[in-house]
Design a protein around this motif. Structure first.
Motif, PDB file in Angstrom:
ATOM      1  N   UNK A 133       0.833  -1.204   0.000  1.00 51.59           N
ATOM      2  CA  UNK A 133       0.000   0.000   0.000  1.00 51.59           C
ATOM      3  C   UNK A 133       0.867   1.254   0.000  1.00 51.59           C
ATOM      4  N   UNK A 134       1.931   1.231   0.795  1.00 52.62           N
ATOM      5  CA  UNK A 134       2.837   2.368   0.850  1.00 52.62           C
ATOM      6  C   UNK A 134       3.560   2.554  -0.483  1.00 52.62           C
ATOM      7  N   UNK A 135       3.920   1.450  -1.113  1.00 55.22           N
ATOM      8  CA  UNK A 135       4.633   1.518  -2.388  1.00 55.22           C
ATOM      9  C   UNK A 135       3.779   2.156  -3.473  1.00 55.22           C
ATOM     10  N   UNK A 136       2.496   1.793  -3.511  1.00 52.93           N
ATOM     11  CA  UNK A 136       1.616   2.328  -4.551  1.00 52.93           C
ATOM     12  C   UNK A 136       1.480   3.838  -4.459  1.00 52.93           C
ATOM     13  N   UNK A 137       1.602   4.388  -3.258  1.00 51.94           N
ATOM     14  CA  UNK A 137       1.461   5.834  -3.085  1.00 51.94           C
ATOM     15  C   UNK A 137       2.762   6.588  -3.362  1.00 51.94           C
ATOM     16  N   UNK A 138       3.882   5.871  -3.498  1.00 53.47           N
ATOM     17  CA  UNK A 138       5.174   6.511  -3.706  1.00 53.47           C
ATOM     18  C   UNK A 138       5.491   6.753  -5.178  1.00 53.47           C
ATOM     19  N   UNK A 139       4.936   5.950  -6.075  1.00 57.13           N
ATOM     20  CA  UNK A 139       5.257   6.053  -7.496  1.00 57.13           C
ATOM     21  C   UNK A 139       4.819   7.419  -8.028  1.00 57.13           C
ATOM     22  N   UNK A 140       5.750   8.072  -8.719  1.00 58.50           N
ATOM     23  CA  UNK A 140       5.471   9.382  -9.293  1.00 58.50           C
ATOM     24  C   UNK A 140       5.736  10.543  -8.362  1.00 58.50           C
ATOM     25  N   UNK A 141       6.061  10.250  -7.099  1.00 58.86           N
ATOM     26  CA  UNK A 141       6.314  11.315  -6.126  1.00 58.86           C
ATOM     27  C   UNK A 141       7.751  11.821  -6.236  1.00 58.86           C
ATOM     28  N   UNK A 142       7.945  13.069  -5.837  1.00 55.87           N
ATOM     29  CA  UNK A 142       9.277  13.659  -5.783  1.00 55.87           C
ATOM     30  C   UNK A 142       9.853  13.454  -4.387  1.00 55.87           C
ATOM     31  N   UNK A 143      11.104  13.041  -4.306  1.00 56.39           N
ATOM     32  CA  UNK A 143      11.756  12.808  -3.013  1.00 56.39           C
ATOM     33  C   UNK A 143      13.110  13.508  -2.999  1.00 56.39           C
ATOM     34  N   UNK A 144      13.570  13.843  -1.805  1.00 62.68           N
ATOM     35  CA  UNK A 144      14.912  14.405  -1.626  1.00 62.68           C
ATOM     36  C   UNK A 144      15.783  13.314  -1.020  1.00 62.68           C
ATOM     37  N   UNK A 145      16.881  12.971  -1.715  1.00 59.48           N
ATOM     38  CA  UNK A 145      17.733  11.864  -1.270  1.00 59.48           C
ATOM     39  C   UNK A 145      19.200  12.294  -1.300  1.00 59.48           C
ATOM     40  N   UNK A 146      20.040  11.660  -0.477  1.00 59.60           N
ATOM     41  CA  UNK A 146      21.485  11.956  -0.517  1.00 59.60           C
ATOM     42  C   UNK A 146      22.117  11.339  -1.757  1.00 59.60           C
ATOM     43  N   UNK A 147      22.463  12.139  -2.724  1.00 56.55           N
ATOM     44  CA  UNK A 147      23.053  11.668  -3.971  1.00 56.55           C
ATOM     45  C   UNK A 147      23.820  12.812  -4.613  1.00 56.55           C
ATOM     46  N   UNK A 148      24.690  12.494  -5.542  1.00 55.65           N
ATOM     47  CA  UNK A 148      25.432  13.539  -6.252  1.00 55.65           C
ATOM     48  C   UNK A 148      24.868  13.766  -7.654  1.00 55.65           C
ATOM     49  N   UNK A 149      23.945  12.910  -8.093  1.00 55.60           N
ATOM     50  CA  UNK A 149      23.385  13.036  -9.428  1.00 55.60           C
ATOM     51  C   UNK A 149      21.907  13.371  -9.389  1.00 55.60           C
ATOM     52  N   UNK A 150      21.460  14.067 -10.443  1.00 48.66           N
ATOM     53  CA  UNK A 150      20.051  14.419 -10.550  1.00 48.66           C
ATOM     54  C   UNK A 150      19.690  14.604 -12.014  1.00 48.66           C
ATOM     55  N   UNK A 151      18.443  14.251 -12.334  1.00 44.62           N
ATOM     56  CA  UNK A 151      17.920  14.504 -13.677  1.00 44.62           C
ATOM     57  C   UNK A 151      17.333  15.915 -13.653  1.00 44.62           C
ATOM     58  N   UNK A 152      17.920  16.825 -14.435  1.00 39.98           N
ATOM     59  CA  UNK A 152      17.585  18.246 -14.358  1.00 39.98           C
ATOM     60  C   UNK A 152      16.821  18.703 -15.596  1.00 39.98           C
ATOM     61  N   UNK A 153      15.713  19.394 -15.372  1.00 38.21           N
ATOM     62  CA  UNK A 153      14.997  20.093 -16.430  1.00 38.21           C
ATOM     63  C   UNK A 153      15.514  21.528 -16.405  1.00 38.21           C
ATOM     64  N   UNK A 154      16.389  21.864 -17.351  1.00 40.26           N
ATOM     65  CA  UNK A 154      17.064  23.166 -17.310  1.00 40.26           C
ATOM     66  C   UNK A 154      16.137  24.347 -17.610  1.00 40.26           C
ATOM     67  N   UNK A 155      14.900  24.070 -18.022  1.00 36.17           N
ATOM     68  CA  UNK A 155      13.958  25.166 -18.243  1.00 36.17           C
ATOM     69  C   UNK A 155      13.383  25.682 -16.923  1.00 36.17           C
ATOM     70  N   UNK A 156      13.678  24.956 -15.837  1.00 34.07           N
ATOM     71  CA  UNK A 156      13.198  25.341 -14.507  1.00 34.07           C
ATOM     72  C   UNK A 156      14.389  25.505 -13.563  1.00 34.07           C
ATOM     73  N   UNK A 157      14.193  26.265 -12.500  1.00 36.57           N
ATOM     74  CA  UNK A 157      15.255  26.436 -11.507  1.00 36.57           C
ATOM     75  C   UNK A 157      15.396  25.159 -10.686  1.00 36.57           C
ATOM     76  N   UNK A 158      16.634  24.695 -10.586  1.00 37.70           N
ATOM     77  CA  UNK A 158      16.914  23.471  -9.832  1.00 37.70           C
ATOM     78  C   UNK A 158      17.436  23.831  -8.448  1.00 37.70           C
TER      79      UNK A 158
END
Length: 242
Positions: free
Chosen positions: A105-130
């Motif tokens: 049940x928890x997994x189904x609610x997580x798909x498509x959500x934005x999360x903040x995680x400890x990482x050095x990489x990110x997929x960036x949409x440069x048309x918006x402020x990151x």
């Protein structure tokens, strides 16, 4: 004659019973052996077979040398412990099943959500402020964030300057050092600062999107599969957004 139980599974094994029954008379031994064969069939004994053996033992005890009361009470205590362990196992299995359902049940609610995680990489949409943050362990005066593209080229250096201990926020407009808007894609963010005279890498917390979820197996932790970035354990997530 005393029937003992093993501690590994809470059941009595045939070898243990046979070893403890050598003091019995010939008649009682035969009766006990028949009870073992019919109750267990060569398998590890459960609580019902244990009780059947206990009753058979009482029926075939030597009337001139009856079983001691303390030994009988000890066997009843063993039977009670065995039954309690089996009940506990059933309860734990039920809890494990409920936990798996809760995970799904928890997994189904997580798909498509934005999360903040400890990482050095990110997929960036440069048309918006990151936006992201760098974890500063102690006050620094020269914190920086170097942004690298997928080819390994440093395209922008953000100067954060003096920062107190805590999370130092930074933003990127998607442009390189010359002001040219870059293409959207995966970028690497390396934060650093001088601490105690040494250049030290800082942990960065960056946004990512959950594309799918892998449920934990055998009580394991649920893993979030991040779009374009790989997997990360749910416990490492700093923030869950929309």
């Amino acid at each position: 004659m005393t029937v003992s139980s093993t501690t590994s599974s809470g059941n009595t094994t045939l070898d243990t019973i046979v070893a403890n029954s050598k003091k019995a008379t010939t008649g009682s031994t035969d009766a006990l052996g028949n009870a073992i064969s019919s109750a267990a069939g060569g398998q590890t004994l459960g609580k019902d077979a244990f009780l059947q053996l206990l009753v058979t033992q009482l029926k075939n005890q030597d009337p001139l040398n009856p079983q001691d009361n303390s030994a009988f009470v000890a066997q009843l205590a063993q039977f009670s412990s065995l039954e309690g362990i089996q009940t506990l196992n059933t309860s734990v299995n039920n809890i494990a099943g409920s936990f798996t359902s809760s995970q799904a049940l928890q997994a189904s609610s997580m798909v498509g959500r934005s999360v903040i995680v400890p990482t050095t990489q990110a997929v960036v949409d440069t048309s918006k402020t990151f936006s992201g943050t760098a974890v500063v362990p102690s006050s620094v005066s020269d914190a920086t964030v170097k942004i690298t593209d997928s080819s390994g080229k440093v395209v922008r250096t953000l100067t954060l300057g003096s920062e107190p201990a805590g999370n130092a926020a930074f933003t990127w407009d998607g442009k390189d050092d010359s002001g040219t808007l870059l293409a959207s894609g995966t970028y690497t963010f390396n934060a650093a600062a001088t601490i105690s005279g040494t250049s030290t890498a800082l942990t960065t917390n960056l946004p990512a999107t959950v594309s799918s979820v892998t449920l934990g197996q055998n009580g394991g932790e649920m893993m979030l599969n991040l779009a374009g970035l790989g997997s990360i354990a749910l416990s490492k997530v700093q923030t869950i957004g929309l």
